[in-house]
Design an enzyme around this catalytic site. Structure first.
Site, PDB file in Angstrom:
ATOM      1  N   SER A  30      83.721  56.240   7.196  1.00 20.73           N
ATOM      2  CA  SER A  30      84.144  55.296   6.170  1.00 20.73           C
ATOM      3  C   SER A  30      85.264  55.898   5.332  1.00 20.73           C
ATOM      4  O   SER A  30      85.538  57.093   5.398  1.00 20.73           O
ATOM      5  CB  SER A  30      82.966  54.947   5.262  1.00 20.73           C
ATOM      6  OG  SER A  30      82.677  56.050   4.429  1.00 20.73           O
ATOM      7  N   LYS A  31      85.870  55.040   4.539  1.00 23.36           N
ATOM      8  CA  LYS A  31      86.939  55.496   3.651  1.00 23.36           C
ATOM      9  C   LYS A  31      86.408  56.566   2.695  1.00 23.36           C
ATOM     10  O   LYS A  31      87.119  57.504   2.342  1.00 23.36           O
ATOM     11  CB  LYS A  31      87.487  54.303   2.876  1.00 23.36           C
ATOM     12  CG  LYS A  31      88.564  54.691   1.869  1.00 23.36           C
ATOM     13  CD  LYS A  31      89.292  53.475   1.369  1.00 23.36           C
ATOM     14  CE  LYS A  31      89.779  53.631  -0.066  1.00 23.36           C
ATOM     15  NZ  LYS A  31      90.161  54.969  -0.485  1.00 23.36           N
TER      16      LYS A  31
END
Ligand code: GLU
Length: 505
Positions: free
Chosen positions: A262-263
């Site tokens: 994920s970011k």
């Protein structure tokens, strides 16, 4: 499989910046297309207007330009199967929705969000399907007249796909093999909404893949659950003969554990998860990109290509042509691929090492300018050539190479303590004389004369070189001494030596 032309598509929804996993998906599509002499198509799936983000489409197009993965057909390029933006294909979809309705393969439903919510509280695990559709307000339970008058009144409705329970649905996936499910677990998916006069993802995706003659659908694993529904839609339209082959790619996993990349992992561990820098148009938040972080596009491509596939040999550095030649979709792994961003840095190091010095020079010149240095491309390139083996990013050159352009104003204490002996000032003064008398300042000549002098005086080469380095660099770093003095030139070399003798005493 029939021997139709290979045509694949990358079909993102413009909902924000493109995640690096999406880039990997597009890359595998590209490699597969090129390897089969096929077409790589760029389609924009923008039927969900609520999720539309301005600038996202342009961002995606720019990312592929930077990566050097050109599309053959699609948005911004053209082609004879367009338009390639789904929001411009409304009329096309309407026709297919009407066809399913006319053939009794879909039906109209008027249930409001409130009515649906009420049913969800009333019936546990409610799903709109064969067991419940008889309880709802739709064209199967209402009379033809009622349906017509509701539509005439302007009531909003959706079109739902009528799924027959108890059917065996087989998805033949090139990576996962045979995935079988029973249609009873599927719900009557919404295919079209009157509110915005647009189809949903599922219908638009199938119709476009068919009309654009897509031969293979290569996409992320998150779309695997949609595949059985898509197979049923192909059946409903009678398009089974030309149904694309599916290949669902493994997830990209967090660098340090299980779960999807994920970011936040990028923010936490300090690596980009987007190809280009992205500024959120609503919040103004800036997310870093591989381009702006100093990665070479070829390094990113090579790194991503090996996340979920490998050539089955020890070879890790593969050019795009080699990737095209060796890629094998059927050998992609089913298991998720750990996103080893440190390995990404290594790839960049390797690509910098094998890059033309001239190709890296503009980026280095940019950094020199930022630091107030004006120099010729020739001199900047010389430094790149001397030092690129020691870096993973061009920006790392500045701290390593500053001394080429700026004379030291201070001398690293630790180095001085260790390398500047009682006799160093005397030795450097002598060396200064030797250098001052050189007519030929070529590296070879300098080296021959200086080494001869050291031998004659019976000095220790290490003593001389370490002290000399301190005078020219200010610390114990840098390449071969004669490379440095040659680059600086005779006058600057003498100036720096004099200053150091004065300061260090
Ligand atoms: N629009 C979908 C996406 O955003 C496309 C999925 C597919 O390739 O079918 O990824």
């Amino acid at each position: 499989m029939t021997d139709r032309k290979v045509r694949v598509r990358f079909a993102p929804s413009p909902t924000g910046p493109l995640h690096i996993g999406g880039v990997r998906t597009a890359l595998y599509n590209y490699l597969f297309a090129k390897q089969h002499g096929g077409d790589f198509i760029f389609r924009i799936e923008d039927t969900d207007s609520n999720r539309f983000v301005p600038g996202a489409e342009e961002y995606i197009a720019e990312a592929f330009q930077w990566l050097g993965l050109p599309f053959d057909e699609g948005v911004g390029i053209g082609g004879d199967k367009g338009p390639y933006r789904q929001s411009e294909r409304r009329d096309i979809y309407k026709k297919y929705v009407d066809q399913l309705l006319a053939e009794g393969k879909a039906y109209i439903a008027f249930d409001t969000p409130e009515e649906l919510d009420a049913k969800r509280t009333e019936i546990q695990n409610f799903q709109y399907d064969a067991t419940t559709r008889g309880l709802m307000r739709n064209s199967l339970t209402l009379s033809k007249e009622e349906v017509e008058s509701l539509i005439a009144e302007g009531k909003q409705y959706v079109v739902r796909f009528l799924i027959h329970p108890g059917e065996d649905v087989l998805v033949n996936d090139l990576i996962r093999g045979e995935v079988r499910i029973n249609s009873s677990i599927l719900d009557d998916k919404v295919l079209y909404k009157s509110a915005d006069n647009l189809p949903t993802y599922h219908l638009a995706n199938i119709v476009d893949d068919h009309l654009m003659e897509i031969s293979h659908v290569i996409r992320g694993e998150e779309w695997l659950p949609s595949a059985p529904l898509h197979v049923l839609l192909y059946r409903a339209f009678g398009w089974e003969e030309t149904m694309p082959q599916f290949a669902h790619l493994p997830l990209l996993l967090k660098p340090d554990g299980k779960g999807k990349l994920s970011k936040r992992d990028g923010d936490r561990l300090g690596f980009p998860v987007f190809p280009l820098q992205w500024t959120d148009p609503k919040t103004g938040d800036v997310s870093s990109g591989y381009r702006e972080s100093g990665y070479l596009p070829q390094a990113v491509v090579n790194f991503l290509a090996l996340l979920g596939w490998n050539p089955g040999t020890e070879q890790e550095l593969l050019s795009l042509d080699e990737l095209v030649a060796q890629f094998d979709l059927s050998k992609c792994s089913k298991a998720g691929a750990r996103f080893d961003y440190v390995k990404g840095t290594w790839f960049n190091h390797e690509y910098i090492l094998h890059s033309d010095d001239a190709a890296l020079t503009p980026a280095f010149q940019e950094i020199l300018k930022q630091n107030g240095i004006e120099t010729s491309d020739e001199r900047a390139e010389k430094v790149v050539a001397l030092m690129k083996g020691r870096i993973s990013f061009v920006r790392e050159l500045w701290p390593l190479c500053k001394f080429f352009f700026v004379a030291p104003t201070a001398y690293d204490e630790k180095t001085a303590k260790k390398r500047w002996k009682d006799y160093s000032a005397q030795q450097m003064a002598e060396l200064k004389e030797v250098i001052a008398n050189l007519d030929d300042f070529s590296m070879e000549h300098q080296e021959a004369v200086v080494m001869g002098w050291i031998a004659e005086k019976e000095y220790k080469t290490g003593d001389i070189m370490n002290a000399w380095r301190l005078t020219l660099v200010g610390e114990g770093i840098g390449p071969h001494m004669f490379e440095i003095s040659h680059f600086l030139g005779k006058d600057e070399t003498l100036r720096r030596m004099e200053k150091a003798i004065e300061v260090l005493g």
